[in-house]
Design an enzyme around this catalytic site. Structure first.
Site, PDB file in Angstrom:
ATOM      1  N   CYS A 115      22.288  33.949  39.240  1.00  0.00           N
ATOM      2  CA  CYS A 115      21.162  33.170  38.820  1.00  0.00           C
ATOM      3  C   CYS A 115      20.087  34.458  39.007  1.00  0.00           C
ATOM      4  O   CYS A 115      20.163  35.184  39.969  1.00  0.00           O
ATOM      5  CB  CYS A 115      20.797  32.012  39.799  1.00  0.00           C
TER       6      CYS A 115
ATOM      7  N   ARG B  32      22.421  38.056  35.054  1.00  0.00           N
ATOM      8  CA  ARG B  32      22.796  37.270  36.494  1.00  0.00           C
ATOM      9  C   ARG B  32      23.442  36.025  36.116  1.00  0.00           C
ATOM     10  O   ARG B  32      23.870  35.361  37.396  1.00  0.00           O
ATOM     11  CB  ARG B  32      21.708  37.250  37.481  1.00  0.00           C
TER      12      ARG B  32
ATOM     13  N   TRP C 204      23.626  30.516  36.879  1.00  0.00           N
ATOM     14  CA  TRP C 204      25.055  30.596  36.980  1.00  0.00           C
ATOM     15  C   TRP C 204      25.637  29.571  37.665  1.00  0.00           C
ATOM     16  O   TRP C 204      25.200  29.380  39.072  1.00  0.00           O
ATOM     17  CB  TRP C 204      25.559  31.920  37.508  1.00  0.00           C
TER      18      TRP C 204
ATOM     19  N   ASN D  95      18.654  30.291  44.042  1.00  0.00           N
ATOM     20  CA  ASN D  95      19.815  30.994  43.731  1.00  0.00           C
ATOM     21  C   ASN D  95      20.768  31.123  44.999  1.00  0.00           C
ATOM     22  O   ASN D  95      20.103  30.982  46.022  1.00  0.00           O
ATOM     23  CB  ASN D  95      19.445  32.404  43.448  1.00  0.00           C
ATOM     24  N   GLY D  96      21.778  30.412  44.928  1.00  0.00           N
ATOM     25  CA  GLY D  96      22.699  30.409  46.178  1.00  0.00           C
ATOM     26  C   GLY D  96      23.563  28.958  46.267  1.00  0.00           C
ATOM     27  O   GLY D  96      23.409  28.189  45.208  1.00  0.00           O
TER      28      GLY D  96
ATOM     29  N   GLU E  40      42.369  48.397  36.586  1.00  0.00           N
ATOM     30  CA  GLU E  40      41.100  48.224  36.044  1.00  0.00           C
ATOM     31  C   GLU E  40      41.077  47.928  34.564  1.00  0.00           C
ATOM     32  O   GLU E  40      40.032  47.203  33.890  1.00  0.00           O
ATOM     33  CB  GLU E  40      40.150  49.367  36.467  1.00  0.00           C
TER      34      GLU E  40
ATOM     35  N   LYS F  48      39.158  44.597  32.715  1.00  0.00           N
ATOM     36  CA  LYS F  48      37.991  44.814  31.632  1.00  0.00           C
ATOM     37  C   LYS F  48      38.647  43.825  30.456  1.00  0.00           C
ATOM     38  O   LYS F  48      37.672  43.294  30.066  1.00  0.00           O
ATOM     39  CB  LYS F  48      38.066  46.361  31.019  1.00  0.00           C
TER      40      LYS F  48
ATOM     41  N   GLU G 266      37.920  40.056  31.300  1.00  0.00           N
ATOM     42  CA  GLU G 266      36.918  39.628  31.276  1.00  0.00           C
ATOM     43  C   GLU G 266      35.950  39.587  29.963  1.00  0.00           C
ATOM     44  O   GLU G 266      34.976  38.696  29.893  1.00  0.00           O
ATOM     45  CB  GLU G 266      35.990  40.147  32.700  1.00  0.00           C
TER      46      GLU G 266
ATOM     47  N   HIS H 278      61.354  45.053  38.776  1.00  0.00           N
ATOM     48  CA  HIS H 278      61.426  44.152  39.736  1.00  0.00           C
ATOM     49  C   HIS H 278      60.878  42.888  39.199  1.00  0.00           C
ATOM     50  O   HIS H 278      60.742  41.740  40.190  1.00  0.00           O
ATOM     51  CB  HIS H 278      60.841  44.488  41.033  1.00  0.00           C
TER      52      HIS H 278
ATOM     53  N   LYS I 177      26.727  38.735  36.814  1.00  0.00           N
ATOM     54  CA  LYS I 177      26.771  40.529  37.285  1.00  0.00           C
ATOM     55  C   LYS I 177      26.576  40.312  38.832  1.00  0.00           C
ATOM     56  O   LYS I 177      27.661  41.175  39.460  1.00  0.00           O
ATOM     57  CB  LYS I 177      25.387  40.980  37.014  1.00  0.00           C
TER      58      LYS I 177
HETATM   59  C1  F6R Z   1      33.927  43.731  36.984  1.00  0.00           C
HETATM   60  C2  F6R Z   1      32.909  43.702  37.707  1.00  0.00           C
HETATM   61  C3  F6R Z   1      33.228  42.843  39.170  1.00  0.00           C
HETATM   62  C4  F6R Z   1      32.394  43.639  40.156  1.00  0.00           C
HETATM   63  C5  F6R Z   1      32.716  42.593  41.459  1.00  0.00           C
HETATM   64  C6  F6R Z   1      31.903  43.465  42.610  1.00  0.00           C
HETATM   65  O1  F6R Z   1      33.753  44.320  35.690  1.00  0.00           O
HETATM   66  O2  F6R Z   1      31.917  43.916  37.532  1.00  0.00           O
HETATM   67  O3  F6R Z   1      34.651  42.735  39.384  1.00  0.00           O
HETATM   68  O4  F6R Z   1      33.078  44.822  40.313  1.00  0.00           O
HETATM   69  O5  F6R Z   1      32.122  41.303  41.373  1.00  0.00           O
HETATM   70  O6  F6R Z   1      30.676  43.486  42.316  1.00  0.00           O
HETATM   71  P1  F6R Z   1      29.675  44.545  43.345  1.00  0.00           P
HETATM   72  O7  F6R Z   1      30.324  46.086  42.967  1.00  0.00           O
HETATM   73  O8  F6R Z   1      28.394  44.272  42.765  1.00  0.00           O
HETATM   74  O9  F6R Z   1      29.959  44.172  44.670  1.00  0.00           O
END
Ligand code: F6R
Length: 615
Positions: free
Chosen positions: A2, A27, A75, A101-102, A484, A488, A491, A507, A610
């Site tokens: 949000c 966000r 969000w 937000n929350g 990682e 990527k 998502e 395994h 984000k």
């Molecule tokens: C993936 C991504 C998320 C963040 C996670 C932690 O691309 O961006 O997995 O890495 O939500 O976020 P931060 O680093 O802001 O605590």
């Protein structure tokens, strides 16, 4: 999670609020809304879907002129992403509008209480209760700030709230607990936002609102109190980056821009931390050297991509410092009753500095007596403020939802901490530290070399747009890189993707391999631990024998792998522990391109936001 914007000043409020929402859309983007007061009444517009839907609505039917207003991009937590559930929410009498937000955890109890007073909820959100609570006090006292303080004392959970009173235009009142809010200080105008990017075009002077504080904001000034009404002293800070850092700068996507910024982000994270003798100077880490010498265990807590950075760092910490290191998902950490002492150093890694799971882990660690060092990218955010010390990554604002440059800089920052520990504890001689620091200093150039070769990766990614699943394997630090790469792809491309430690395949997961399944292999440098290289060649053979198509990431000059690669992606040669800084980059590009080929919105993937400010 949000985005919130508020404005009181001399400009057209709707314009300022909408431009701020555009900056904060990363966000949350499942609905958006705006409210102003005009002719003594609230004018509220809201719409499900991306901000563009609200924008189109306002173009057809413009809002009235006002110089105070607020807006929200959502969000969804409580209630689906519909027009009705979009914020702002208006009180039953139509006097107060609120954005949030929350999560308000005691909302069911409050709804029951309001129902007993005959108030019927019109949305499925937890936020709406706050509008009704505010109105009931403001009707009695006429003071929105007092109403906000009274409401906050009744709420549990996490919230940033901003409210507008139809009978008091020109004033916004906001509050925060466990959720971010910054105030922008202009001349004859003031701003509220979830982060500074929303108002950076207008001012760089800002105040970070502290925990459990209320801000009363007009064009001419701001007053901050705690929830009991006691005045609070604030210390403004200056935002060091400019508006262009939050723009796409000629790239089609924020993600592409942020991938391209990685050499600079890595270089900036090293800047000012290496003394002329090659040793480290981490003056900003305010944990006394005597205490660092006594650390007998390191626990890294983080989520998502930041967790993967922690997994990479574990290899370096144990190798360089000889201190046992555990890496734990922040969301699991405090629920297993971890054993924590003063001699344990907890490292919390977070780009945003607001991730609720990580924040809760930080609080738990400190309550149990451990020292907490934050690695964070966002100046003044909650996690560093609540930690004993912080080392900032210098990645600049990361806007694309998928983290890229933050990941590389998090690895660099934890490496700096590890080397500093090795230096002050005497695990490494000065010349050894300087040699590794020298390797780090070459990495911006090496990342740049990888960027020069990504066109081939883009073309390759397009060939796999129809794959139903992609597997990633690696060994040693290549294993978290594989995780990682898979994250990527999940998502962004919404594909089944899994990362595995290559040795684990046999395994169980090897059963997933069938004809044509793409397997991306992160090959360790042959001149590093030779045995790792040999083992991964065997793993490649195992998957090829079962029909996999192999996409192999290997360093320049490693010709041993060539016969086993259906597709080969070259990265510059580096020492083993440095390799994640180059081998991750093609995986970022691969996911970005594949998602684009599938027609997805790369910067704003579905269901995500984000900054995850709820647990
Ligand atoms: C993936 C991504 C998320 C963040 C996670 C932690 O691309 O961006 O997995 O890495 O939500 O976020 P931060 O680093 O802001 O605590």
């Amino acid at each position: 999670m949000c985005g919130i914007v508020g404005y009181a000043g001399h400009r057209p409020a709707v314009e300022v609020v909408m431009s701020g929402l555009k900056r904060l859309e990363y966000r949350g983007y499942d609905s958006a809304g705006v409210a102003v007061v005009a002719d003594g009444a609230l004018d509220v517009r809201k719409k499900a879907g991306k901000l563009a839907n609200l924008q189109a609505m306002l173009e057809l039917d413009p809002m009235k002129d006002a110089s105070t207003g607020m807006g929200h991009t959502r969000w969804a937590t409580h209630g689906g992403p519909t027009d009705v559930n979009a914020h702002p929410h208006v009180s039953s009498g139509g006097r107060v509008a609120v954005i949030h937000n929350g999560i308000i955890e005691n909302f069911a109890e409050l709804v029951a209480e309001l129902a007993a007073d005959g108030i019927v909820m019109t949305s499925e959100t937890d936020t709406e209760v706050v509008a009704h609570l505010l109105e009931s006090t403001v009707e009695r006292t006429g003071d929105l700030a007092e109403a906000m303080r009274a409401a906050c004392l009744r709420l549990s959970g996490a919230f940033t709230l901003v409210a507008l009173d139809a009978q008091d235009p020109g004033r916004l009142v906001a509050a925060r607990r466990n959720s971010p809010l910054v105030v922008g200080i202009g001349e004859g105008e003031h701003f509220l936002a979830s982060d500074v990017s929303a108002f950076i075009d207008y001012t760089r002077q800002a105040i970070e609102l502290g925990q459990d504080q209320v801000v009363d904001l007009h064009a001419e000034g701001v007053t901050v109190t705690d929830f009991r009404g006691e005045p609070v002293e604030v210390s403004p800070f200056t935002v060091t980056w400019d508006a262009s850092a939050a723009e796409k700068g000629g790239f089609d996507l924020f993600m592409l821009k942020e991938i391209a910024e990685q050499p600079k982000a890595v270089a900036d994270t090293l800047l000012g931390r290496i003394a002329p003798d090659g040793l480290l100077r981490l003056d900003e880490v305010h944990i006394p050297v005597a205490e660092l010498r006594e650390v007998d265990k390191i626990v890294i807590v983080a989520c998502g991509t930041a967790y993967h950075a922690g997994l990479v760092a574990k290899y370096a910490i144990e190798h360089w410092c000889r201190i046992p290191c555990e890496v734990e998902l922040a969301s699991e950490f405090r629920y297993r009753d971890p054993i924590l002492t003063r001699r344990i150093l907890v490292i919390a890694i977070s780009q945003s500095g607001e991730t609720m799971d990580t924040l809760m882990a930080v609080r738990h660690a400190r309550e149990q007596g451990a020292r907490v060092l934050a690695i964070c990218n966002t100046n003044g955010s909650t996690i560093p403020r609540e930690s004993d010390a912080v080392l900032y990554t210098q990645a600049g604002p990361e806007i694309a939802v998928a983290s890229t440059k933050a990941f590389l800089t998090q690895i660099v920052a934890v490496y700096l901490v590890a080397l500093y520990l090795a230096q002050v504890r005497g695990n490494k001689f000065g010349d050894e530290v300087a040699a590794i620091v020298g390797q780090l200093a070459t990495m911006p150039h090496k990342v740049d070399l990888v960027l020069d070769t990504v066109e081939g990766v883009r073309a390759l990614a397009q060939q796999f747009a129809d794959a139903s699943s992609v597997l990633f394997i690696g060994r040693h630090v290549g294993y978290p890189v594989a995780l990682e790469g898979a994250l990527k792809l999940k998502e962004l491309a919404y594909m089944h993707a899994e990362g595995f430690a290559a040795g684990e395949l046999k395994h169980g997961p090897i059963a997933l391999i069938e004809d044509g399944v793409p397997v991306i292999v992160v090959v360790p440098p042959p001149q590093g631990r030779g045995v790792l290289h040999e083992k991964i060649i065997s793993n490649i053979q195992e998957v090829r024998a079962r029909g996999a198509v192999t996409i192999v990431i290997a360093e320049e000059g490693d010709d041993v792998v060539t016969p086993y690669a259906d597709h080969l992606i070259r990265v510059p040669a580096c020492p083993t522990l440095m390799q994640p800084l180059v081998s991750t980059v093609p995986l970022q590009v691969f996911a970005c391109e594949l998602a684009t080929a599938k027609g997805h919105d790369v910067d704003q993937p579905r269901n995500l936001a984000k900054s995850v400010t709820v647990e």
